[in-house]
Write a protein that holds these residues in place. Structure first.
Motif, PDB file in Angstrom:
ATOM      1  N   GLU A  75       0.836  -1.203   0.000  1.00 13.03           N
ATOM      2  CA  GLU A  75       0.000   0.000   0.000  1.00 13.03           C
ATOM      3  C   GLU A  75       0.870   1.253   0.000  1.00 13.03           C
ATOM      4  O   GLU A  75       0.615   2.198  -0.744  1.00 13.03           O
ATOM      5  CB  GLU A  75      -0.917  -0.006   1.220  1.00 13.03           C
ATOM      6  CG  GLU A  75      -1.873   1.167   1.255  1.00 13.03           C
ATOM      7  CD  GLU A  75      -2.825   1.114   2.443  1.00 13.03           C
ATOM      8  OE1 GLU A  75      -3.085   2.193   2.999  1.00 13.03           O
ATOM      9  OE2 GLU A  75      -3.284   0.013   2.790  1.00 13.03           O
ATOM     10  N   ASP A  76       1.933   1.243   0.819  1.00 12.62           N
ATOM     11  CA  ASP A  76       2.859   2.377   0.850  1.00 12.62           C
ATOM     12  C   ASP A  76       3.513   2.591  -0.520  1.00 12.62           C
ATOM     13  O   ASP A  76       3.645   3.719  -0.988  1.00 12.62           O
ATOM     14  CB  ASP A  76       3.957   2.166   1.894  1.00 12.62           C
ATOM     15  CG  ASP A  76       3.445   2.208   3.318  1.00 12.62           C
ATOM     16  OD1 ASP A  76       2.387   2.823   3.561  1.00 12.62           O
ATOM     17  OD2 ASP A  76       4.102   1.622   4.196  1.00 12.62           O
ATOM     18  N   TRP A 108       1.103   4.270  -2.872  1.00  8.24           N
ATOM     19  CA  TRP A 108       0.958   5.702  -2.608  1.00  8.24           C
ATOM     20  C   TRP A 108       2.150   6.469  -3.175  1.00  8.24           C
ATOM     21  O   TRP A 108       1.985   7.521  -3.800  1.00  8.24           O
ATOM     22  CB  TRP A 108       0.818   5.979  -1.108  1.00  8.24           C
ATOM     23  CG  TRP A 108      -0.561   5.753  -0.585  1.00  8.24           C
ATOM     24  CD1 TRP A 108      -0.945   4.811   0.317  1.00  8.24           C
ATOM     25  CD2 TRP A 108      -1.752   6.475  -0.933  1.00  8.24           C
ATOM     26  NE1 TRP A 108      -2.306   4.888   0.547  1.00  8.24           N
ATOM     27  CE2 TRP A 108      -2.826   5.910  -0.199  1.00  8.24           C
ATOM     28  CE3 TRP A 108      -2.020   7.529  -1.791  1.00  8.24           C
ATOM     29  CZ2 TRP A 108      -4.134   6.379  -0.303  1.00  8.24           C
ATOM     30  CZ3 TRP A 108      -3.325   8.003  -1.889  1.00  8.24           C
ATOM     31  CH2 TRP A 108      -4.359   7.432  -1.153  1.00  8.24           C
ATOM     32  N   ILE A 168       2.240  12.572  -0.373  1.00  9.50           N
ATOM     33  CA  ILE A 168       1.397  11.417  -0.045  1.00  9.50           C
ATOM     34  C   ILE A 168       0.226  11.851   0.829  1.00  9.50           C
ATOM     35  O   ILE A 168      -0.909  11.424   0.610  1.00  9.50           O
ATOM     36  CB  ILE A 168       2.231  10.317   0.630  1.00  9.50           C
ATOM     37  CG1 ILE A 168       3.211   9.735  -0.389  1.00  9.50           C
ATOM     38  CG2 ILE A 168       1.341   9.222   1.204  1.00  9.50           C
ATOM     39  CD1 ILE A 168       4.229   8.776   0.176  1.00  9.50           C
ATOM     40  N   GLN A 171      -3.640  11.285  -0.106  1.00  5.39           N
ATOM     41  CA  GLN A 171      -4.526  10.511   0.761  1.00  5.39           C
ATOM     42  C   GLN A 171      -5.777  11.294   1.129  1.00  5.39           C
ATOM     43  O   GLN A 171      -6.827  10.703   1.351  1.00  5.39           O
ATOM     44  CB  GLN A 171      -3.776  10.061   2.010  1.00  5.39           C
ATOM     45  CG  GLN A 171      -2.783   8.968   1.722  1.00  5.39           C
ATOM     46  CD  GLN A 171      -1.931   8.584   2.917  1.00  5.39           C
ATOM     47  OE1 GLN A 171      -1.724   9.377   3.834  1.00  5.39           O
ATOM     48  NE2 GLN A 171      -1.426   7.359   2.901  1.00  5.39           N
ATOM     49  N   PHE A 177      -8.587   4.516  -4.772  1.00 11.34           N
ATOM     50  CA  PHE A 177      -7.308   3.877  -4.436  1.00 11.34           C
ATOM     51  C   PHE A 177      -7.332   2.401  -4.816  1.00 11.34           C
ATOM     52  O   PHE A 177      -6.387   1.886  -5.400  1.00 11.34           O
ATOM     53  CB  PHE A 177      -6.999   4.049  -2.945  1.00 11.34           C
ATOM     54  CG  PHE A 177      -5.703   3.417  -2.539  1.00 11.34           C
ATOM     55  CD1 PHE A 177      -4.496   4.048  -2.804  1.00 11.34           C
ATOM     56  CD2 PHE A 177      -5.686   2.188  -1.907  1.00 11.34           C
ATOM     57  CE1 PHE A 177      -3.292   3.462  -2.431  1.00 11.34           C
ATOM     58  CE2 PHE A 177      -4.505   1.593  -1.532  1.00 11.34           C
ATOM     59  CZ  PHE A 177      -3.296   2.233  -1.795  1.00 11.34           C
TER      60      PHE A 177
END
Length: 97
Positions: free
Chosen positions: A4-5, A8, A21, A25, A33
């Motif tokens: 997930e990181d 992003w 980021i 977000q 996403f």
């Protein structure tokens, strides 16, 4: 770093959602996403440099395997930043046979 990181980071580096980021977000919904994650899983990296590197590494792998006696080169030998594909249980069992 989680998948997930990484996504992003890749989205922001590609100009999707914002310049940071945290900004991305705030602007991108969970559904969007997930859609980006599905797209990336199906089509590969959003990073143009990584896409070029993978294509070049594929050509280098084909050339090296065609001109070597053992032909044991993998794409990861020429693209060090690409993860090797995860082997499934069925593939592992076939190799053991």
């Amino acid at each position: 770093m989680t998948d997930e990181d990484e996504l992003w980071h890749e989205l922001v580096l590609s100009g999707v959602g914002g310049r940071t980021i945290a900004e991305a977000q705030e602007r991108i919904s969970y559904q969007e996403f997930i859609a980006w994650a599905r797209y990336r899983a199906k089509r590969g990296s959003l990073n143009v440099g990584m896409r070029v590197e993978r294509g070049t590494a594929l050509l280098a792998t084909l050339y090296a395997n065609a001109h070597s006696k053992n032909g044991g080169y993998k794409i990861s030998d020429f693209a060090p930043y690409h993860d090797e594909p995860v082997m499934t249980l069925e593939q592992a069992m076939e190799q053991w046979s």
